[in-house]
Structure formats: structure tokens, C-alpha cells
Design a protein around this motif. Structure first.
Motif, PDB file in Angstrom:
ATOM      1  N   THR A  44      -8.808 -18.432 -14.543  1.00  0.00           N
ATOM      2  CA  THR A  44      -7.872 -17.618 -13.771  1.00  0.00           C
ATOM      3  C   THR A  44      -6.452 -18.176 -13.916  1.00  0.00           C
ATOM      4  O   THR A  44      -6.274 -19.323 -14.315  1.00  0.00           O
ATOM      5  N   PHE A  46      -4.654 -18.805 -11.366  1.00  0.00           N
ATOM      6  CA  PHE A  46      -4.348 -19.418 -10.070  1.00  0.00           C
ATOM      7  C   PHE A  46      -4.485 -20.940 -10.135  1.00  0.00           C
ATOM      8  O   PHE A  46      -5.493 -21.465 -10.627  1.00  0.00           O
ATOM      9  N   LYS A  89      -2.508 -16.019   1.549  1.00  0.00           N
ATOM     10  CA  LYS A  89      -2.042 -15.321   0.344  1.00  0.00           C
ATOM     11  C   LYS A  89      -2.822 -15.791  -0.882  1.00  0.00           C
ATOM     12  O   LYS A  89      -3.215 -14.991  -1.737  1.00  0.00           O
ATOM     13  N   PHE A  90      -3.054 -17.111  -0.966  1.00  0.00           N
ATOM     14  CA  PHE A  90      -3.815 -17.664  -2.097  1.00  0.00           C
ATOM     15  C   PHE A  90      -5.258 -17.153  -2.060  1.00  0.00           C
ATOM     16  O   PHE A  90      -5.804 -16.699  -3.079  1.00  0.00           O
ATOM     17  N   ASP A  92      -6.405 -14.502  -0.593  1.00  0.00           N
ATOM     18  CA  ASP A  92      -6.423 -13.061  -0.865  1.00  0.00           C
ATOM     19  C   ASP A  92      -6.398 -12.774  -2.366  1.00  0.00           C
ATOM     20  O   ASP A  92      -7.021 -11.824  -2.841  1.00  0.00           O
ATOM     21  N   SER A  93      -5.671 -13.604  -3.115  1.00  0.00           N
ATOM     22  CA  SER A  93      -5.610 -13.431  -4.577  1.00  0.00           C
ATOM     23  C   SER A  93      -7.000 -13.597  -5.195  1.00  0.00           C
ATOM     24  O   SER A  93      -7.373 -12.862  -6.123  1.00  0.00           O
ATOM     25  N   TYR A 128      -4.645 -10.071 -15.607  1.00  0.00           N
ATOM     26  CA  TYR A 128      -4.153 -11.427 -15.312  1.00  0.00           C
ATOM     27  C   TYR A 128      -3.379 -12.085 -16.459  1.00  0.00           C
ATOM     28  O   TYR A 128      -2.637 -13.034 -16.228  1.00  0.00           O
ATOM     29  N   SER A 159       2.368  -6.854  -7.639  1.00  0.00           N
ATOM     30  CA  SER A 159       1.897  -8.129  -7.100  1.00  0.00           C
ATOM     31  C   SER A 159       1.998  -8.205  -5.577  1.00  0.00           C
ATOM     32  O   SER A 159       1.393  -9.075  -4.958  1.00  0.00           O
TER      33      SER A 159
END
Length: 448
Positions: A44, A46, A89-90, A92-93, A128, A159
Motif C-alpha cells: 500500500t 500508506f 483519518k489513517f 479510514d484510509s 493507489y 482524496s
């Protein structure tokens, strides 16, 4: 549904490290008569510090280390709020990635034949790692997109979409897929005219959806068409701008609880599970805070001037609410550590039990549209009590007690007084009682 687990690329990294995941969606080979499942490994985009990752929960840890550095110079409350927002927020991603994985696998599965790893990875890369995918593509032909492709594009490219918004878009996507299959044709920006609108509304009505639910679906369709037309320059049927292309809606029978009914609930002796729900509900009734914000209340949110300050999760705006004696008593009861909020569904179930114990059984007649037919029935008031009743009760009781509408709106977040007046629930009897104290009625003298 695919099973997805995330892992740190480098557990010992001193800085941030990327997360990769294993996606097990049922693909397998047979070896010696046994199934050997083949999970897809996907890296990912992230990144996270190893110290902030909870491997057991498969999500980011709850820690103030998520807070922005500048918040430490303000207050502990600001630190906690910043940490919570950044962590959510993280997480939720990651939740959005899981939604995308399942959508892609469903889309690529044909006649129960699961897609290959390369197919799934290619679709994920479009979301992504788009630069990698379109490196050899000079221009995207938006003119050829249908509505479903535009929904996919919106989810990939915007986003700032919230998780709840993405879920709503995916529901509409599924509705459109089913509609196209039934009508054997594709819905494009060009043919999404008033005839499509009437047909689509009729189709959703036939599925048993309420007018307000259908209205939400139409609202999303209109926003997709507006995006295609205004942002991407696509030729679109302009019917979506017509008044007749409006989102259907009907008034719902939402109740509020009077101050007397709330006192009866407060005085109940309840088992612990119901006791916790009752107390959180009453805080909502006295503060006007949403269900999503109740779980975030802490001692740091309480100010020395007897107010509560919190940045709301939905609007990301700061609200300040006076603390009532009842709310203060509840906070002290739990030593300012409120009980954990259970799921909304379970909360509402327990809430109805509490309202029934308090004998809130005034008959209420409700009328709603079911499959295009008006259906009327009478129920006891306790059956209609939900977590959202708290905010309506706060707004209505405050208004009945002559708190200025604009002051209440500062807390509830309504932008216009007309919207606020639709929100409060005041019966004709409530209105008459309120008018009795008005000088217009008290100053009148009988002339003989």
C-alpha cells in the motif's frame, strides 16, 4: 468477502515504513487433493511509524503521538483532538482500501470465476499508483465514461471523500449496475435525462426503499453528473438541473422527549448496561451533541467556565455548550471517564427498552411510503426513540424554553433558521402552550 491483514514492511524501522497486506479472496490451487489458498500480497502507499501500529487490531494505535506537533503548545485537549483526527483519518484510509478490494473482486468475478492476482493488482494500482498505470497514456477519454465509471473515477481521484461518502457512492454504483442489467443498457451522462430519472426512481421504489433513501441516491447521481459536466467538460443531459429531477423526500415521524419524560428516564433504576446507555443519551439531550461525538467526550473537554468545548466529527467545527447540573452529575458519577459507546444499532435497541420502562407510551401515528403506497400505523412513542432523538429533544426543549433559535443553531450546526424550524419537533399543543405566555395573548382584555 476478502480477508485482509496489514503488516509493517520493516518492524524495526526508525522512521515511517510502508504497510503491505495479504488479500485472501478464495483463490486456490489443489496440491495432493488439498486446497492451497493463494493470498495476494499488495504494498500500500500508506506509511506509519512502527510504534504507532497495533498489529493485533490491524489498525493504528490510540496514542497522543498522532497529534500535530504545534498542538502540544496549546492544550491537552487540543493534543487529544488532533491525535484522534489524524489516527481516524489513517484508519479510514485502510477501511477504504478494504472497500475497494471487495468492489474490485466483485467486479472482476465472472460466472463465479475469481480474478487472477494480476487483474486485482492492476485495478488497485489504478487507485493507489495511478502514475504507474497511466505512464503511457496521454489522455483519459472522459467522454466515453458511463455513470459507473465516473463513480469509480470520483472514488479514486477525490482524496477528501469521507468513508461514509464512499460507502454511499458504492451503494449507488450497485443500484446502477442492477438497473442496467434489468434494462439491458448502460446509463451515460448523455442519456441520464428525465426519462431515466423517472425510471430509476420507479426501480428503487419497487425495491421497497423509502422516499428519503431514494432521495439520497438521486442526490449522488446529480453530483456525479455535475462533476462530469463542470469538472471534466463532458456533454451531459441538462435535465439533472430541472426542478422535476429533484430528490424525492417526505417528512419522517421523528419524536422528541419532553423535559418531564427525560426526568422520568433520569430517575429510573436500571441494570448497568442500560444505565450506561441512559446516561450517554441524557448527555446528548442536554448538549445537542451527535452520537459520534458523545464517545469522544473527556474531562479535557470541560472548561473552567462550566462549558463543554469539542470539535465535532461530522462538521469539523468547534462547538461550546453550557453544562447542565444533570450532565455534571453524570460526569461525576463516572469520575469524568464516560462509558464506552456501543454500536448505534445496539444503543437504539437498549434505548427503546429504557423509554418503555419509563412508560413513554403516548400513541403516535406515522405515515410513510412503502413501494409507492402510503402506509399509516399507530405505535407507542417509545418505539420511535433513537440516539438522534437526543439532538431533537435538545433543540425542541431549548426552543420551547425561549432560548433564541440562532443561539441553538450555534450548537446544532443548522445554517438557516428555516432548516432549524423543520428540525425541531413541536406539537400543536406545545405551540399553543408556548403562545399563552406571549404578550399578544396576555394583553388582550375583554371589552364589555
Amino acid at each position: 468477502m476478502a480477508k485482509i491483514r496489514f503488516y509493517l514492511t520493516n518492524k524495526r524501522a526508525k522512521g515511517e515504513t510502508k504497510l503491505y497486506c495479504f488479500i485472501n479472496y478464495g483463490l486456490y490451487v489443489e496440491e495432493k487433493g488439498k486446497k492451497k489458498y493463494l493470498p495476494l500480497k499488495y504494498t500500500t502507499p500508506f506509511q506509519v511509524l512502527p510504534a504507532l501500529w497495533n498489529a493485533e487490531n490491524n489498525r493504528a494505535k490510540e496514542t497522543i503521538k498522532w497529534a500535530d506537533a504545534d498542538k502540544f503548545e496549546i492544550s491537552q485537549s487540543a493534543v487529544d483532538e488532533s491525535a484522534r483526527e489524524n489516527r481516524n483519518k489513517f484508519n479510514d484510509s485502510l477501511a477504504v482500501l478494504e472497500l475497494n478490494v471487495n468492489r474490485i473482486i466483485s467486479k472482476l468475478t465472472v460466472n463465479n470465476r475469481l480474478p487472477r492476482h494480476e487483474q486485482v493488482k492492476k485495478e488497485l494500482d489504478k487507485i493507489y499508483y495511478p502514475d504507474k498505470v497511466i505512464a503511457n497514456v496521454t489522455e483519459i477519454d472522459y467522454q466515453s465514461f458511463d455513470l459507473i465509471q465516473f463513480i469509480d473515477h470520483l472514488i479514486r481521484s477525490k482524496s477528501d471523500l469521507k468513508l461514509t461518502t464512499i460507502k454511499s457512492y458504492l451503494v449507488v454504483r450497485k443500484n446502477l449496475q442492477e438497473y442496467q442489467k434489468k434494462h439491458k443498457g448502460s446509463v451515460t451522462p448523455q442519456n441520464a435525462n428525465i426519462d431515466f430519472y423517472n425510471s430509476f426512481v420507479s426501480y428503487l421504489t419497487g425495491k421497497g426503499l423509502s422516499k428519503n433513501t431514494i432521495g439520497t441516491r438521486i442526490k449522488i447521481v446529480k453530483s456525479v453528473l455535475a462533476y462530469a459536466n463542470e469538472k471534466k467538460g463532458v456533454e451531459v443531459s441538462q435535465d439533472y438541473k430541472l426542478k422535476s429531477f429533484a430528490k424525492p423526500r417526505e417528512e419522517t415521524e421523528s419524536v422528541y422527549l419532553t423535559t418531564d419524560e427525560l426526568s422520568r428516564i433520569y430517575d429510573l433504576t436500571l441494570p448497568k448496561s442500560l444505565d450506561n446507555v441512559r446516561d450517554l443519551f441524557l448527555i446528548g439531550c442536554d448538549t445537542g451533541l451527535r452520537f459520534s461525538d458523545l464517545s469522544r467526550l473527556k474531562k479535557d473537554n470541560i472548561n473552567s467556565d462550566n462549558t463543554i468545548s469539542i470539535t465535532t466529527q461530522k462538521t469539523v467545527k468547534k462547538v461550546v455548550v453550557p453544562i447542565t447540573p444533570r450532565v455534571r452529575n453524570i460526569f461525576e458519577k463516572y469520575d469524568y471517564k464516560l462509558p464506552r459507546v456501543i454500536s448505534n444499532q445496539k444503543f437504539n435497541q437498549f434505548l427503546k427498552e429504557i423509554a418503555r420502562y419509563a412508560e413513554i407510551k403516548e400513541p403516535v401515528t406515522i405515515t410513510k411510503t412503502v413501494k409507492g403506497m402510503l402506509v399509516t400505523r399507530t405505535v407507542s412513542k417509545w418505539e420511535l426513540v433513537t440516539s438522534h432523538t437526543a439532538r431533537r429533544s435538545f433543540a425542541t426543549n431549548a426552543f420551547l424554553n425561549d432560548v433564541p433559535a440562532l443561539a441553538i443553531m450555534q450548537i446544532t450546526g443548522h445554517r438557516t433558521e428555516s432548516a432549524f424550524m423543520k428540525y425541531i419537533r413541536m406539537s400543536p399543543k406545545d405551540n399553543a402552550i408556548k403562545l399563552q405566555s406571549h404578550k399578544f395573548f396576555t394583553q388582550m382584555a375583554v371589552v364589555k
